[in-house]
Design a protein around this motif. Structure first.
Motif, PDB file in Angstrom:
ATOM      1  N   MET A 167       0.847  -1.174   0.000  1.00  0.00           N
ATOM      2  CA  MET A 167       0.000   0.000   0.000  1.00  0.00           C
ATOM      3  C   MET A 167       0.897   1.244   0.000  1.00  0.00           C
ATOM      4  O   MET A 167       1.834   1.355   0.784  1.00  0.00           O
ATOM      5  CB  MET A 167      -0.899  -0.018   1.225  1.00  0.00           C
ATOM      6  CG  MET A 167      -1.817   1.147   1.317  1.00  0.00           C
ATOM      7  SD  MET A 167      -2.894   0.947   2.763  1.00  0.00           S
ATOM      8  CE  MET A 167      -4.304   1.793   2.173  1.00  0.00           C
ATOM      9  N   ALA A 168       0.588   2.178  -0.871  1.00  0.00           N
ATOM     10  CA  ALA A 168       1.365   3.416  -0.982  1.00  0.00           C
ATOM     11  C   ALA A 168       1.074   4.323   0.204  1.00  0.00           C
ATOM     12  O   ALA A 168      -0.044   4.353   0.718  1.00  0.00           O
ATOM     13  CB  ALA A 168       1.019   4.128  -2.272  1.00  0.00           C
ATOM     14  N   PRO A 169       2.082   5.065   0.656  1.00  0.00           N
ATOM     15  CA  PRO A 169       1.846   6.001   1.764  1.00  0.00           C
ATOM     16  C   PRO A 169       0.888   7.097   1.328  1.00  0.00           C
ATOM     17  O   PRO A 169       0.825   7.449   0.142  1.00  0.00           O
ATOM     18  CB  PRO A 169       3.232   6.558   2.078  1.00  0.00           C
ATOM     19  CG  PRO A 169       4.034   6.326   0.850  1.00  0.00           C
ATOM     20  CD  PRO A 169       3.454   5.116   0.180  1.00  0.00           C
ATOM     21  N   PRO A 170       0.127   7.628   2.256  1.00  0.00           N
ATOM     22  CA  PRO A 170      -0.843   8.661   1.885  1.00  0.00           C
ATOM     23  C   PRO A 170      -0.159   9.955   1.444  1.00  0.00           C
ATOM     24  O   PRO A 170       0.923  10.296   1.907  1.00  0.00           O
ATOM     25  CB  PRO A 170      -1.654   8.884   3.153  1.00  0.00           C
ATOM     26  CG  PRO A 170      -0.772   8.424   4.253  1.00  0.00           C
ATOM     27  CD  PRO A 170       0.094   7.351   3.677  1.00  0.00           C
ATOM     28  N   ARG A 171      -0.822  10.638   0.542  1.00  0.00           N
ATOM     29  CA  ARG A 171      -0.389  11.957   0.076  1.00  0.00           C
ATOM     30  C   ARG A 171      -1.582  12.884   0.253  1.00  0.00           C
ATOM     31  O   ARG A 171      -2.700  12.552  -0.114  1.00  0.00           O
ATOM     32  CB  ARG A 171       0.008  11.895  -1.389  1.00  0.00           C
ATOM     33  CG  ARG A 171       0.144  13.266  -2.035  1.00  0.00           C
ATOM     34  CD  ARG A 171       0.580  13.152  -3.444  1.00  0.00           C
ATOM     35  NE  ARG A 171       2.026  13.124  -3.392  1.00  0.00           N
ATOM     36  CZ  ARG A 171       2.806  13.379  -4.406  1.00  0.00           C
ATOM     37  NH1 ARG A 171       2.294  13.622  -5.578  1.00  0.00           N
ATOM     38  NH2 ARG A 171       4.104  13.370  -4.268  1.00  0.00           N
ATOM     39  N   TYR A 172      -1.325  14.023   0.845  1.00  0.00           N
ATOM     40  CA  TYR A 172      -2.390  14.989   1.089  1.00  0.00           C
ATOM     41  C   TYR A 172      -2.104  16.268   0.311  1.00  0.00           C
ATOM     42  O   TYR A 172      -0.969  16.735   0.282  1.00  0.00           O
ATOM     43  CB  TYR A 172      -2.500  15.312   2.583  1.00  0.00           C
ATOM     44  CG  TYR A 172      -2.875  14.115   3.405  1.00  0.00           C
ATOM     45  CD1 TYR A 172      -4.209  13.730   3.533  1.00  0.00           C
ATOM     46  CD2 TYR A 172      -1.917  13.350   4.039  1.00  0.00           C
ATOM     47  CE1 TYR A 172      -4.557  12.622   4.280  1.00  0.00           C
ATOM     48  CE2 TYR A 172      -2.256  12.239   4.783  1.00  0.00           C
ATOM     49  CZ  TYR A 172      -3.576  11.876   4.903  1.00  0.00           C
ATOM     50  OH  TYR A 172      -3.926  10.769   5.639  1.00  0.00           O
ATOM     51  N   ASN A 181       3.399  10.842   3.187  1.00  0.00           N
ATOM     52  CA  ASN A 181       3.778   9.900   4.227  1.00  0.00           C
ATOM     53  C   ASN A 181       3.641  10.482   5.639  1.00  0.00           C
ATOM     54  O   ASN A 181       4.592  10.489   6.417  1.00  0.00           O
ATOM     55  CB  ASN A 181       5.220   9.422   3.980  1.00  0.00           C
ATOM     56  CG  ASN A 181       5.533   8.160   4.739  1.00  0.00           C
ATOM     57  OD1 ASN A 181       4.639   7.423   5.129  1.00  0.00           O
ATOM     58  ND2 ASN A 181       6.794   7.908   4.948  1.00  0.00           N
ATOM     59  N   VAL A 182       2.450  10.983   5.937  1.00  0.00           N
ATOM     60  CA  VAL A 182       2.193  11.533   7.266  1.00  0.00           C
ATOM     61  C   VAL A 182       0.995  10.821   7.889  1.00  0.00           C
ATOM     62  O   VAL A 182       0.108  10.352   7.193  1.00  0.00           O
ATOM     63  CB  VAL A 182       1.933  13.055   7.232  1.00  0.00           C
ATOM     64  CG1 VAL A 182       3.169  13.799   6.792  1.00  0.00           C
ATOM     65  CG2 VAL A 182       0.765  13.407   6.341  1.00  0.00           C
ATOM     66  N   LYS A 198      -4.833  11.899  -1.540  1.00  0.00           N
ATOM     67  CA  LYS A 198      -4.587  11.315  -2.858  1.00  0.00           C
ATOM     68  C   LYS A 198      -3.971   9.947  -2.681  1.00  0.00           C
ATOM     69  O   LYS A 198      -3.160   9.726  -1.786  1.00  0.00           O
ATOM     70  CB  LYS A 198      -3.621  12.176  -3.674  1.00  0.00           C
ATOM     71  CG  LYS A 198      -4.102  13.568  -3.935  1.00  0.00           C
ATOM     72  CD  LYS A 198      -5.194  13.543  -4.957  1.00  0.00           C
ATOM     73  CE  LYS A 198      -5.520  14.961  -5.393  1.00  0.00           C
ATOM     74  NZ  LYS A 198      -6.406  15.018  -6.504  1.00  0.00           N
ATOM     75  N   THR A 199      -4.332   9.017  -3.526  1.00  0.00           N
ATOM     76  CA  THR A 199      -3.714   7.702  -3.516  1.00  0.00           C
ATOM     77  C   THR A 199      -3.088   7.461  -4.883  1.00  0.00           C
ATOM     78  O   THR A 199      -3.591   7.925  -5.904  1.00  0.00           O
ATOM     79  CB  THR A 199      -4.738   6.601  -3.214  1.00  0.00           C
ATOM     80  OG1 THR A 199      -5.818   6.702  -4.137  1.00  0.00           O
ATOM     81  CG2 THR A 199      -5.267   6.718  -1.802  1.00  0.00           C
TER      82      THR A 199
END
Length: 71
Positions: free
Chosen positions: A1-6, A43-44, A69-70
């Motif tokens: 799973m990719a780290p979250p991006r905001y 990645n937070v 965003k994913t």
């Protein structure tokens, strides 16, 4: 799973002082746009997102949009 991006859209420019502080705490990128500034943090966790939003609000920045965003 990719780290979250905001992605946060902020009205107007972000002050240099706030950008410097954000840079010390988060991996980020900011771009100027027609509607304001788009600040991207990767990645937070949720606590870090809350701290970032509080920082922006406390320093008088107006958050217009907030989106996860994913990849």
């Amino acid at each position: 799973m990719a780290p979250p991006r905001y992605e946060l859209t902020i009205r107007g420019p972000i002050s240099r002082t706030v950008l410097d502080l954000v840079q010390t705490r988060f991996d980020h990128m900011s771009t100027e746009g027609a509607d304001g500034t788009v600040l991207v943090v990767d990645n937070v966790d949720q606590a870090s997102v809350r701290a970032l939003l509080t920082l922006l609000w406390d320093t008088g920045h107006h958050v217009l949009a907030f989106e996860e965003k994913t990849a």
